[in-house]
Design an enzyme around this catalytic site. Structure first.
Site, mmCIF file in Angstrom:
data_model
loop_
_atom_site.group_PDB
_atom_site.id
_atom_site.type_symbol
_atom_site.label_atom_id
_atom_site.label_comp_id
_atom_site.label_asym_id
_atom_site.label_seq_id
_atom_site.Cartn_x
_atom_site.Cartn_y
_atom_site.Cartn_z
ATOM 1 N N ASP A 43 85.046 81.135 36.484
ATOM 2 C CA ASP A 43 83.865 81.726 35.956
ATOM 3 C C ASP A 43 82.659 81.313 36.931
ATOM 4 O OD1 ASP A 43 84.710 83.473 34.060
ATOM 5 O OD2 ASP A 43 84.203 81.884 32.285
ATOM 6 N N LYS A 65 79.813 86.450 36.840
ATOM 7 C CA LYS A 65 78.822 87.013 37.252
ATOM 8 C C LYS A 65 77.835 86.131 38.137
ATOM 9 C CE LYS A 65 75.059 88.371 34.402
ATOM 10 N NZ LYS A 65 74.875 89.392 33.322
ATOM 11 N N MET A 180 72.600 79.950 26.386
ATOM 12 C CA MET A 180 72.147 81.290 26.851
ATOM 13 C C MET A 180 70.904 81.931 26.155
ATOM 14 S SD MET A 180 75.827 83.245 26.784
ATOM 15 C CE MET A 180 76.566 82.545 25.416
HETATM 16 N N1 SAH Z 1 81.759 77.622 27.219
HETATM 17 C C1 SAH Z 1 80.635 77.218 27.819
HETATM 18 C C2 SAH Z 1 79.418 78.097 27.418
HETATM 19 C C3 SAH Z 1 79.318 79.187 28.020
HETATM 20 S S1 SAH Z 1 77.928 80.206 27.378
HETATM 21 C C4 SAH Z 1 80.424 75.641 27.087
HETATM 22 O O1 SAH Z 1 81.291 75.161 26.184
HETATM 23 O O2 SAH Z 1 79.547 74.864 27.688
HETATM 24 C C5 SAH Z 1 77.057 79.921 28.837
HETATM 25 C C6 SAH Z 1 75.785 78.924 28.602
HETATM 26 O O3 SAH Z 1 76.407 77.472 28.300
HETATM 27 C C7 SAH Z 1 74.708 78.814 29.465
HETATM 28 O O4 SAH Z 1 73.698 79.860 29.288
HETATM 29 C C8 SAH Z 1 74.079 77.688 29.165
HETATM 30 O O5 SAH Z 1 73.466 77.914 27.851
HETATM 31 C C9 SAH Z 1 75.259 76.788 28.723
HETATM 32 N N2 SAH Z 1 75.907 75.915 30.015
HETATM 33 C C10 SAH Z 1 76.959 75.923 30.436
HETATM 34 N N3 SAH Z 1 76.933 74.868 31.303
HETATM 35 C C11 SAH Z 1 75.770 74.412 31.354
HETATM 36 C C12 SAH Z 1 75.223 73.428 32.375
HETATM 37 N N4 SAH Z 1 75.784 72.837 33.220
HETATM 38 N N5 SAH Z 1 73.888 73.040 32.059
HETATM 39 C C13 SAH Z 1 73.105 73.732 30.870
HETATM 40 N N6 SAH Z 1 73.528 74.698 30.421
HETATM 41 C C14 SAH Z 1 74.967 75.027 30.400
#
Ligand code: SAH
Length: 271
Positions: A43, A65, A180
Site C-alpha cells: 500500500d 493510492k 484519516m
Molecule cells: N492500518 C493503519 C491505518 C490505515 S488508515 C494503521 O494501523 O496505522 C490510514 C490512516 O492511518 C492515515 O490517514 C493516518 O490517519 C494514519 N496513519 C498511518 N500511518 C501514519 C503515519 N506514519 N503517520 C501518521 N498517521 C498515519
C-alpha cells in the site's frame, strides 16, 4: 533463544502490518515474510525503506493510492491475492500500521477464507498507538484516561462518518484518536464541542509519524474547528484529542531525529 518462526508456505498469503514507518518497528514475522515472499502487494503507506528488505527477485505490486491516481479497487486487490496464491506463490500483502485497524485487512482475509486460500495475519504497530509514541504522547496514562477510542474521520462515501455518535463520544471517551481525519477535522471538532468538549482541549496532529519526516502540531480543539489544518500539515496524519497531549513536552524523545521540524516551525510561525 528466540522462538522458531513458522514457515511461509507456497500458495499462501501473509497479511502483514508494516507499522507506521520506522523499519525498526517491523515484527520478526514481518521480517521473515519480507525475506521469503515471492510477490509483495503493498500500500501507499508502506515506507519504501521497508520494501528494500525483500528479495531482489520478488515481484512488487503497488495497490494503493498515490499522486491523485484512483486507488486499486478493493475487490481487484483480493482477486489478485487469490490468483497469485493459486499460482503457488508465497504472497505478502503488506499494509501500513496494523492490517486490521482501518486497513481493510478484514475484507481481504474474508475473501481469502472464502476462496479457500490459507493465510496468516501478522499484526503491526498501529499509527494511533506507535505513531503517537514517537510524538511523546502515551495513548493511555493512569492519571488522565482509562479509556481511548479509535475513530475514522472518513466515511466509506468520503464524508464525516455519520455512523459515529459524536456527542456520545465527546461524553464518554477522554482520549479520542482519529485516523484519516485531516480533511474533516473542522466538522469533527465542531461536533465534539457541541457534545460538550472544551474549546481549550489539547489536540496533537502527527504527520508521517516515526519517520525522518515526522511533523507535529499541537493545538486546541477550538483552533481545529476554525483553522484548516491541512494548510499546515500533509497526510498521513494521526490526530489525538485529550489531556495525554500535555505529556509531550516532557516525553518528546524523538525530537532530535526529526529532520524537517525546524523548517516546519518556521512555516507555522508564518501563519
Ligand atoms: N492500518 C493503519 C491505518 C490505515 S488508515 C494503521 O494501523 O496505522 C490510514 C490512516 O492511518 C492515515 O490517514 C493516518 O490517519 C494514519 N496513519 C498511518 N500511518 C501514519 C503515519 N506514519 N503517520 C501518521 N498517521 C498515519
Amino acid at each position: 533463544m528466540l522462538p522458531k518462526l513458522p514457515e511461509f508456505k507456497s500458495g499462501t498469503v501473509w497479511l502483514v502490518g508494516a507499522g507506521p514507518g520506522d523499519a525498526g518497528l517491523l515484527t520478526r514475522l514481518a521480517e521473515r515474510a519480507l525475506l521469503s515472499a515471492e510477490v509483495v502487494v503493498y500500500d501507499a503507506l508502506v515506507n519504501e525503506e521497508i520494501l528494500q528488505g525483500c528479495q531482489d527477485s520478488a515481484e512488487l505490486i503497488y495497490a494503493g493510492k498515490r499522486g491523485g491516481k484512483p486507488s486499486a479497487r478493493q475487490s481487484d486487490i483480493s482477486i489478485t491475492l487469490i490468483e497469485l496464491a493459486r499460482r503457488g506463490k508465497r504472497v505478502l500483502r503488506l499494509k501500513g500500521g496494523d492490517p486490521f485497524v482501518f486497513g481493510r485487512g478484514g475484507e481481504e482475509a474474508l475473501a481469502l477464507a472464502k476462496a479457500g486460500i490459507e493465510f496468516r495475519i501478522v499484526p503491526g504497530v498501529t499509527a494511533g498507538i506507535g505513531g503517537l509514541a514517537y510524538a511523546g504522547i502515551p495513548v493511555t496514562h493512569r492519571d488522565t484516561n482509562n479509556l481511548v477510542t479509535f475513530v475514522t474521520g472518513h466515511g466509506s462515501s468520503g464524508e464525516v462518518p455519520d455512523g459515529v455518535n459524536w456527542s456520545g463520544l465527546a461524553q464518554f471517551s477522554p482520549v479520542i484518536v482519529l485516523y484519516m481525519a485531516l480533511k474533516h477535522l473542522p466538522q469533527i471538532a465542531d461536533k465534539l464541542i457541541a457534545g460538550g468538549r472544551s474549546l481549550a482541549e489539547p489536540v496533537a496532529l502527527v504527520a508521517n509519524a516515526s519517520t525522518a519526516g515526522q511533523q507535529v502540531v499541537v493545538t486546541s480543539l477550538g483552533q481545529c474547528r476554525d483553522q484548516i489544518m491541512s494548510d499546515l500539515i500533509s497526510p498521513p496524519v494521526i490526530i489525538v484529542i485529550g489531556e495525554v497531549v500535555n505529556f509531550r513536552p516532557d516525553l518528546d524523545w524523538f525530537k532530535t531525529e526529526v529532520a524537517s521540524l525546524t523548517n516546519f516551525k518556521a512555516k507555522l510561525s508564518m501563519v
